[in-house]
Enzyme design. Structure first.
Site, mmCIF file in Angstrom:
data_model
loop_
_atom_site.group_PDB
_atom_site.id
_atom_site.type_symbol
_atom_site.label_atom_id
_atom_site.label_comp_id
_atom_site.label_asym_id
_atom_site.label_seq_id
_atom_site.Cartn_x
_atom_site.Cartn_y
_atom_site.Cartn_z
ATOM 1 N N ILE A 175 0.953 -0.919 0.074
ATOM 2 C CA ILE A 175 0.046 -0.001 0.140
ATOM 3 C C ILE A 175 0.926 1.247 0.132
ATOM 4 O O ILE A 175 1.474 1.596 0.794
ATOM 5 C CB ILE A 175 -1.062 -0.131 1.060
ATOM 6 N N GLU A 375 -1.543 -2.421 -10.345
ATOM 7 C CA GLU A 375 -2.552 -2.242 -11.001
ATOM 8 C C GLU A 375 -2.890 -2.777 -12.199
ATOM 9 O O GLU A 375 -3.512 -2.051 -13.364
ATOM 10 C CB GLU A 375 -2.674 -0.514 -11.263
#
Length: 396
Positions: A175, A375
């Site tokens: 993250i 992503e």
């Protein structure tokens, strides 16, 4: 018959004349971000990368907020309301400095802020977005888990109701901004499907241990998110979406920035190789005068500027409201792969100097290995396009 206009001189920095497609405001935004990275990032980035730290992340966030670069394409709540093309140009310039800096901006604006702006309540928008746009508050986005990356539908993070409250338990991994954030947008399973939650990082039971020993995106804060009985009020849930279309919609917005940003890393590596080829002498002449070196430079320039044209085209489609997720996959798949190849080719032109942090090439190459994966991996984007082309779902 009147004489044809004389074409302008050939510009090695813009061989296709792509700048002619940009408005004066587009160029002004691009040049402002480029000047900021030149003054605030480039003098220090090699040191930050080597140390594996971004020690001034909060300071940089406030400066980026003052530039209008955070939540740049969002409207209202202190956001700049820039066009998609203008946001893309900013991403290109940021990643020409370092992928970690562009990641800071992308996660803040295209993931955390976008989720609140697109799916949040008016109260949530007013509470969080102005501070995030100013860079006074940093956000992160919790979707990926230790055992569930490409398959977010199998996430184990769970939110249960306890009276009027929600109680969250789970783990998120890789993250960006996690350990420096004041707010996390966390996606969790519920009895009613996947929901998003706005989680103040000071809530009891929330922690974000930083991930160390990275060989990529070293000038970026990367963390795990740990949620142990994190209790939130009822209004912490994002009311505007249920299911995976929420986080996937955010990812599409962020992937668009990668289409542009990856070309920034490629441009920096190409420009470094071009300058080096003009000054480095072997066998009594600059290596840029040898056919094999010129072939490499020509191929790199072709792929670089094709990629920028593709990014520009997708940006115009986003501004027109006609951009599809499959087209973003097209751009992310092509541009990141070509950017890595440009970096690798640039490294060969620099020879042994190509592995030194005195030059940006190897730093960009290693950063792009992460950009290639996050992503949406290469395989995921290939399958997105494969399904669009054939009408057949090969994901399972």
């Amino acid at each position: 018959m009147s004489a044809s206009p004389k074409p302008p001189p050939f510009d090695p920095a813009d061989p296709l004349g792509i700048d002619d497609l940009l408005e004066p405001e587009d160029l002004a935004i691009r040049d402002t971000v480029r000047a900021w990275t030149r003054d605030r990032v480039l003098p220090h980035i090699a040191e930050w990368y080597e140390s594996g730290e971004l020690p001034v992340v909060r300071e940089l966030a406030r400066e980026l907020g003052a530039l209008g670069a955070l939540g740049m394409s969002l409207e209202g709540y202190g956001c700049a309301g820039a066009s998609a093309v203008q946001y893309g140009l900013a991403c290109l310039e940021l990643e020409a400095a370092d992928s970690g800096i562009r990641s800071l901006v992308s996660v803040q604006g295209s993931l955390a802020m976008y989720a609140i702006h697109r799916y949040g309540s008016e109260e949530q928008r007013r509470e969080w977005l102005p501070g995030m746009a100013a860079g006074e508050l940093i956000g992160c986005f919790g979707l990926t888990e230790p055992d569930h990356g490409s398959d977010p539908g199998s996430m184990r993070t769970y939110a249960r109701r306890d009276g009027d409250d929600w109680v969250l338990n789970g783990r998120k991994m890789w993250i960006t901004n996690g350990s420096v954030a004041q707010v996390a947008v966390v996606w969790a399973q519920t009895d009613g499907g996947v929901r998003g939650f706005v989680v103040p990082t000071g809530a009891p039971g929330f922690s974000a241990p930083e991930i160390k020993h990275k060989w990529s995106l070293r000038a970026s804060v990367t963390s795990e998110l740990v949620l142990d009985d994190v209790r939130l009020p009822a209004d912490a849930v994002l009311p505007g979406v249920t299911g995976l279309r929420g986080p996937l919609g955010c990812l599409s917005h962020a992937r668009y920035g990668i289409v542009w940003g990856s070309m920034g890393a490629a441009r920096s590596s190409f420009e470094t190789a071009l300058a080096y080829a003009g000054s480095r002498e072997q066998f009594g002449r600059p290596i840029g005068g040898f056919q094999l070196t010129q072939a490499k430079l020509a191929d790199m320039a072709v792929e670089l500027h094709k990629g920028i044209l593709l990014a520009h085209h997708l940006g115009r489609r986003m501004d027109a409201g006609t951009l599809r997720a499959e087209q973003i996959s097209f751009g992310k798949l092509n541009n990141v792969r070509e950017a890595i190849e440009i970096c690798r080719t640039a490294r060969t032109i620099l020879g042994a100097n190509g592995i030194s942090l005195e030059y940006p090439v190897m730093r960009h190459a290693t950063n792009l290995e992460s950009v290639l994966t996050y992503e949406g991996t290469v395989e995921m984007h290939q399958l997105v396009l494969g399904k669009a082309l054939t009408g057949l779902d090969a994901f399972r």
